[in-house]
Design an enzyme around this catalytic site. Sequence first.
Site, PDB file in Angstrom:
ATOM      1  N   PHE A 149      75.409  13.504  18.073  1.00 32.93           N
ATOM      2  CA  PHE A 149      76.832  13.778  17.864  1.00 32.93           C
ATOM      3  C   PHE A 149      77.457  14.565  19.005  1.00 32.93           C
ATOM      4  CE2 PHE A 149      75.001  17.741  16.203  1.00 32.93           C
ATOM      5  CZ  PHE A 149      75.881  18.689  16.715  1.00 32.93           C
ATOM      6  N   LYS A 173      73.247   2.682  18.445  1.00 35.71           N
ATOM      7  CA  LYS A 173      73.410   3.307  17.128  1.00 35.71           C
ATOM      8  C   LYS A 173      73.860   4.739  17.376  1.00 35.71           C
ATOM      9  CE  LYS A 173      72.054   5.782  14.312  1.00 35.71           C
ATOM     10  NZ  LYS A 173      72.783   6.967  13.674  1.00 35.71           N
ATOM     11  N   GLU A 176      76.631   9.067  13.196  1.00 37.23           N
ATOM     12  CA  GLU A 176      77.615   8.726  12.164  1.00 37.23           C
ATOM     13  C   GLU A 176      78.675   9.812  12.004  1.00 37.23           C
ATOM     14  OE1 GLU A 176      73.824  10.116   9.949  1.00 37.23           O
ATOM     15  OE2 GLU A 176      74.410   9.243  11.878  1.00 37.23           O
ATOM     16  N   SER A 226      67.175  15.934  17.809  1.00 39.72           N
ATOM     17  CA  SER A 226      66.283  17.064  17.577  1.00 39.72           C
ATOM     18  C   SER A 226      64.836  16.664  17.879  1.00 39.72           C
ATOM     19  CB  SER A 226      66.386  17.534  16.123  1.00 39.72           C
ATOM     20  OG  SER A 226      65.840  16.554  15.250  1.00 39.72           O
ATOM     21  N   CYS A 281      72.438  20.438  24.542  1.00 40.25           N
ATOM     22  CA  CYS A 281      71.001  20.634  24.749  1.00 40.25           C
ATOM     23  C   CYS A 281      70.723  21.352  26.066  1.00 40.25           C
ATOM     24  CB  CYS A 281      70.250  19.299  24.709  1.00 40.25           C
ATOM     25  SG  CYS A 281      70.591  18.212  26.109  1.00 40.25           S
ATOM     26  N   GLU A 383      65.689  26.207  17.881  1.00 48.25           N
ATOM     27  CA  GLU A 383      66.973  25.897  18.492  1.00 48.25           C
ATOM     28  C   GLU A 383      68.099  26.158  17.495  1.00 48.25           C
ATOM     29  OE1 GLU A 383      68.809  22.266  21.134  1.00 48.25           O
ATOM     30  OE2 GLU A 383      67.694  21.719  19.325  1.00 48.25           O
TER      31      GLU A 383
END
Length: 498
Positions: A149, A173, A176, A226, A281, A383
Amino acid sequence: MREVHHFIGGKAVTGKSGRFGDIYNPNTGEVQARVALATQAELAGAVEAAKAALPGWAGTNPQRRARVMFEFKRLVEANMNELAHLLSSEHGKVIADSKGDIQRGLDVVEFACGVPHLLKGEYTEGAGPGIDVFSMRQALGVCAGITPFNFPAMIPCWMSAVAVACGNTFILKPSEKDPSVPMRLAELMLEAGAPAGVLNVVNGDKVAVDAILSHPDIKAVSFVGSSDIAQYVYATGTAHGKRVQAMGGAKNHGIIMPDANMEQAVKDIVGAAYGSAGERCMALPVAVPVGKKTADEFVERMTAEAQKLKIGISTDNDAHYGPVVSAQHKAKIESYIQMGVDEGAKLVLDGRGHSLQGHEKGFFIGPSLFDHVKPGMKSYHEEIFGPVLQVIRAETLEEAAALPSNHQYGNGCAIFTSNGRAAREFAAQVNVGMVGINVPIPVPVAYHTFGGWKRSAFGDTNQHGPEGIKFWTKIKTVTQRWPEGDVGDQAFVIPTMG
């Protein structure tokens, strides 16, 4: 209510699963749209569209594929404002950050425009008597990308631009949580001249992910997310015979030496730690000042600098950062702040409970700052992925450098110093994949390559740059000779050295 479905075979396709996910406006906390979640059969339909487009696209010469990429870049630039506002409306990052998100994706598109040169193989004349050897790079086939995201434009471009330029067809993909920009990018790729089926978008959740990982006609998968999911994607995809690169989480450190330009270091780190609400990240959520004097000065200056930050809605041009992506993520970040308090770290700034007048239900978190964090704390080990900066004090460079080297993540780190020798030795020895020297966020330019070590990356090939070309192609080596006249009893002999 607006609905986001799929883009398959060059056209919008309505989802048939009957399952939907909510798309929020992080600024208000309200549901603004919903996204269709694909079935395994719908993913298979996208694979069939990609397979149908593959022979023609792979057979298109690289120069013509490059022309499509040039036009795609032009179209994205022409639609920059529309894309940035759409991105900010679903993600929450401020418009300037959204434009940066798109531009860093375009940097890789620009790199992919050089694919005619990048696909050139090697040639050896006279490897044996009358024998020449040459190699060529060819497309893998139908490939896929699963993106997070936090960069809904950049990372889809990192994956799809190089893959498509190399002659593959692609299934994306996206997350969402913010799927609208990836859908729009697919439309622009079609408008740029890519044949229908070259770039497809299938929205979904774990059902779609598992369908990608198990489909026999998908040859390679790239993932960013992740670390636990990255490890799952890598293990599952490779078990099904796929080439997989899976980028995971991070806990990047910034080491501040006593000889650093403290004013510059503080300004750099405040942006790296809190920019985009820390949802990067390559954010810098851990500062490691060396020596008590350095640490005291850094914490004092950072506290003052962080308090100057303005948190606002994503369209506020004066805001330094906007809301986080969801209520669930906000709650997770706040739980880590409480965890740090419970573990005994000193909470200098507490960003919990931040509210914006008129947007009280938005997913806002103020900047949080911890001092006296210890390596054994769980809040340091994991994290957080939010606007939280943790300060760990060290006495020596060796002690400081051991922190990123020994951490479970190894994405990136930075050192702030005026000592070239110390910086050089640190860069050579630290156990992470990307290093910044007086650079707080060391994301390489597009013609180099991006990738971390340890639990930050699974697989042996990085993203974009020359490594990207290698990942999205397979190499074929040809040994040839053209004998003249009647060869009689002369048999081919494998060339040997000497």
